[in-house]
Design a protein around this motif. Structure first.
Motif, short mmCIF file in Angstrom:
data_model
loop_
_atom_site.label_atom_id
_atom_site.label_comp_id
_atom_site.label_asym_id
_atom_site.label_seq_id
_atom_site.Cartn_x
_atom_site.Cartn_y
_atom_site.Cartn_z
N PHE A 118 -56.65 18.22 -37.15
CA PHE A 118 -57.31 17.21 -36.54
C PHE A 118 -58.60 16.88 -36.80
CE2 PHE A 118 -59.84 15.74 -32.86
CZ PHE A 118 -59.25 14.42 -32.59
N ALA A 119 -59.24 15.82 -37.23
CA ALA A 119 -60.72 15.89 -36.82
C ALA A 119 -61.03 16.22 -38.55
CB ALA A 119 -61.27 16.46 -36.62
N GLY A 120 -60.15 16.59 -39.84
CA GLY A 120 -60.27 16.55 -40.91
C GLY A 120 -59.93 18.45 -41.60
N LEU A 121 -59.79 18.93 -40.03
CA LEU A 121 -59.34 20.55 -39.85
C LEU A 121 -58.79 20.92 -39.42
CD1 LEU A 121 -62.86 20.63 -38.16
CD2 LEU A 121 -63.04 21.81 -40.42
N VAL A 122 -57.55 22.11 -39.65
CA VAL A 122 -57.12 22.63 -39.68
C VAL A 122 -57.68 23.96 -37.84
CG1 VAL A 122 -54.90 24.59 -39.26
CG2 VAL A 122 -55.61 23.38 -41.86
N TRP A 123 -56.84 23.51 -36.91
CA TRP A 123 -57.28 24.22 -35.36
C TRP A 123 -55.64 24.99 -35.37
CZ3 TRP A 123 -61.89 22.40 -33.17
CH2 TRP A 123 -62.33 21.39 -33.84
N ALA A 124 -56.57 26.14 -34.25
CA ALA A 124 -55.27 27.27 -33.92
C ALA A 124 -54.56 26.12 -32.24
CB ALA A 124 -56.01 28.28 -33.36
N ALA A 125 -53.68 26.02 -32.24
CA ALA A 125 -53.32 25.09 -31.12
C ALA A 125 -52.20 25.76 -30.24
CB ALA A 125 -52.80 24.11 -31.63
N ARG A 126 -52.83 25.23 -28.73
CA ARG A 126 -51.72 26.08 -27.66
C ARG A 126 -51.48 24.72 -26.44
NH1 ARG A 126 -54.20 31.83 -25.74
NH2 ARG A 126 -55.02 32.20 -28.01
N LEU A 127 -50.03 24.80 -27.06
CA LEU A 127 -49.25 23.38 -26.26
C LEU A 127 -47.76 24.34 -25.02
CD1 LEU A 127 -49.51 23.02 -29.93
CD2 LEU A 127 -47.67 21.01 -29.62
N THR A 128 -48.49 23.60 -24.42
CA THR A 128 -47.89 24.21 -23.34
C THR A 128 -46.89 23.20 -23.05
OG1 THR A 128 -49.79 24.67 -22.41
CG2 THR A 128 -48.09 24.64 -20.64
N PRO A 129 -45.60 23.10 -22.33
CA PRO A 129 -44.50 22.20 -22.26
C PRO A 129 -44.52 22.67 -20.61
CG PRO A 129 -43.78 24.61 -23.53
CD PRO A 129 -45.07 24.40 -22.99
N GLY A 130 -43.17 21.43 -20.49
CA GLY A 130 -42.97 20.80 -19.05
C GLY A 130 -41.27 22.02 -19.52
N GLN A 131 -40.78 21.50 -18.54
CA GLN A 131 -39.10 22.49 -18.11
C GLN A 131 -38.88 22.25 -18.98
OE1 GLN A 131 -39.26 24.92 -15.39
NE2 GLN A 131 -40.65 24.54 -14.31
N GLY A 132 -37.33 22.36 -19.24
CA GLY A 132 -36.56 21.96 -20.45
C GLY A 132 -37.09 23.15 -21.39
N PRO A 133 -35.48 23.26 -22.34
CA PRO A 133 -35.81 23.71 -24.29
C PRO A 133 -37.63 23.61 -24.45
CG PRO A 133 -34.34 23.51 -23.09
CD PRO A 133 -34.60 22.45 -22.24
N VAL A 134 -37.75 24.32 -24.95
CA VAL A 134 -39.71 24.28 -25.27
C VAL A 134 -39.16 22.90 -26.30
CG1 VAL A 134 -41.08 25.48 -26.55
CG2 VAL A 134 -39.81 26.39 -25.67
N ARG A 135 -38.74 22.98 -27.21
CA ARG A 135 -39.09 22.14 -28.62
C ARG A 135 -39.09 20.24 -27.71
NH1 ARG A 135 -37.58 26.60 -30.96
NH2 ARG A 135 -38.71 26.49 -33.33
N SER A 136 -38.07 20.13 -26.42
CA SER A 136 -37.59 18.40 -26.24
C SER A 136 -38.63 18.54 -25.02
CB SER A 136 -36.28 19.03 -26.20
OG SER A 136 -35.73 19.68 -24.98
N ALA A 137 -39.15 19.52 -24.71
CA ALA A 137 -39.82 19.52 -23.54
C ALA A 137 -41.12 18.37 -23.20
CB ALA A 137 -40.80 21.49 -22.52
N VAL A 138 -41.55 18.27 -22.38
CA VAL A 138 -42.92 16.94 -22.11
C VAL A 138 -43.94 18.01 -22.62
CG1 VAL A 138 -44.09 15.85 -20.57
CG2 VAL A 138 -41.64 15.40 -20.87
N LEU A 139 -44.83 17.94 -23.15
CA LEU A 139 -46.14 18.17 -23.27
C LEU A 139 -46.76 18.07 -22.70
CD1 LEU A 139 -47.68 20.08 -25.07
CD2 LEU A 139 -48.46 17.55 -26.74
N GLU A 140 -47.12 19.32 -21.92
CA GLU A 140 -48.18 18.78 -20.29
C GLU A 140 -49.70 19.59 -20.63
OE1 GLU A 140 -46.92 21.02 -16.96
OE2 GLU A 140 -44.85 19.71 -16.80
N HIS A 141 -50.30 20.12 -21.49
CA HIS A 141 -51.51 21.01 -21.70
C HIS A 141 -51.17 20.73 -23.23
CE1 HIS A 141 -55.50 22.90 -21.92
NE2 HIS A 141 -54.97 22.01 -21.12
#
Length: 318
Positions: A173-196
């Motif tokens: 993002f913004a021309g940089l590579v970031w360490a990211a934390r993706l918080t999933p909602g309920q259910g299997p992680v890959r198909s879960a809603v991204l909450e934060h």
């Protein structure tokens, strides 16, 4: 690089294998944690083959805290935001404290024994930023209801997670590579809603400039900012144009970098929606807000992205 640590590793093993027996009533119930690195220590994971637990710390450089001490021999993972330090087979029953130390190039943990003995223990490091050439997902938008796979389809098979269940990965993002934390909602992680979504990089003037320039180009405007001893509400600066508001922000940033201490936060919102956000408690359109945090002492640049779904005016209306 770990060759000089051979004696430290042996000392670590000796502390586990040959320390004198300690009666249960003599064993301290708490574990004192010190962060003597130049980084921010977010949390510690204690784990065995069957059980894991986390302690959230948020310790700045030279910060310290006291935890309820887990028992037994456990693996420790120290989360510094951009890197993870790992130390296997630490006998916690024989310790009254641990210190993440800065004296060595490799990850180092100073073990404080319950009888006053101290031992340096060498560990391993895992970067949360990808090696050169490794592909990463590019973040183009963050909207309500998007799935984890929509944010990043390159999630590793064996997912790393933090104490909140957020998946640790990398995003561009913004021309940089970031360490990211993706918080999933309920259910299997890959198909879960991204909450934060949270992004983290090293704080430099170039990185901050790239981030803000990208957000400005995407139609985001300054809303509020907090610096040590100074608070700004840019929407109240009605006589200043956008460029002048950015100059005011830059003055605060320069003071922050010069001091090298404290914490600042900057909130940005879509320019077209900002008047409506000021007049209503709930958004009438889907909206994404960016909060940028600066922590010079630990060289931390943190981006928190929140997405809000519009409140419906009438039942069934959209």
């Amino acid at each position: 690089m770990l060759r000089p640590f051979l004696s430290a590793v042996l000392g670590c093993l000796l502390l586990v294998l040959s320390a004198p027996l300690v009666r249960a009533e003599d064993t301290p119930a708490s574990l004192h944690v010190r962060n003597h690195t130049h980084m921010e220590l977010l949390s510690i994971r204690f784990s065995t083959t069957r059980v894991e637990s986390f302690a959230r710390l948020d310790l700045p450089p030279d910060g310290e805290d006291t935890l309820e001490r887990p028992g037994g021999v456990q693996d420790l993972r120290l989360d510094f935001g951009l890197v993870l330090w790992n130390f296997p087979h630490i006998d916690l029953d024989r310790l009254q404290g641990i210190t993440a130390c800065r004296e060595h190039d490799a990850p180092c943990l100073l073990l404080h024994g319950s009888r006053g003995e101290e031992t340096h223990c060498a560990g391993t490091v895992r970067s949360l930023l990808p090696a050169d050439g490794r592909p990463v997902c590019a973040l183009t938008s963050f909207r309500p209801g998007m799935k984890m796979d929509d944010a990043c389809a390159l999630l590793e098979k064996n997912l790393l997670t933090d104490e909140n269940g957020a998946v640790l990965t990398s995003l561009g993002f913004a021309g940089l590579v970031w360490a990211a934390r993706l918080t999933p909602g309920q259910g299997p992680v890959r198909s879960a809603v991204l909450e934060h979504l949270e992004l983290r990089q090293t704080l430099t003037t170039d990185h901050l400039r790239a981030l803000l320039s990208t957000l400005y180009a995407q139609g985001y405007s300054l809303w509020q900012a907090e610096f040590p001893g100074m608070d700004f509400n840019f929407t109240e600066m009605t006589t200043f144009d956008e460029e002048r508001r950015r100059q005011i922000l830059q003055q605060g940033v320069e003071l922050m970098f010069s001091a090298g201490t404290g914490e600042a936060s900057i909130m940005l919102a879509p320019r077209a929606l900002l008047p409506a956000l000021l007049d209503a408690e709930d958004p009438k359109e889907d909206v994404q807000l960016f909060t940028v945090t600066l922590r010079p002492a630990s060289s931390t640049l943190l981006v928190d992205i929140a997405s809000y779904t519009a409140e419906l005016q009438d039942e069934g209306e959209r």
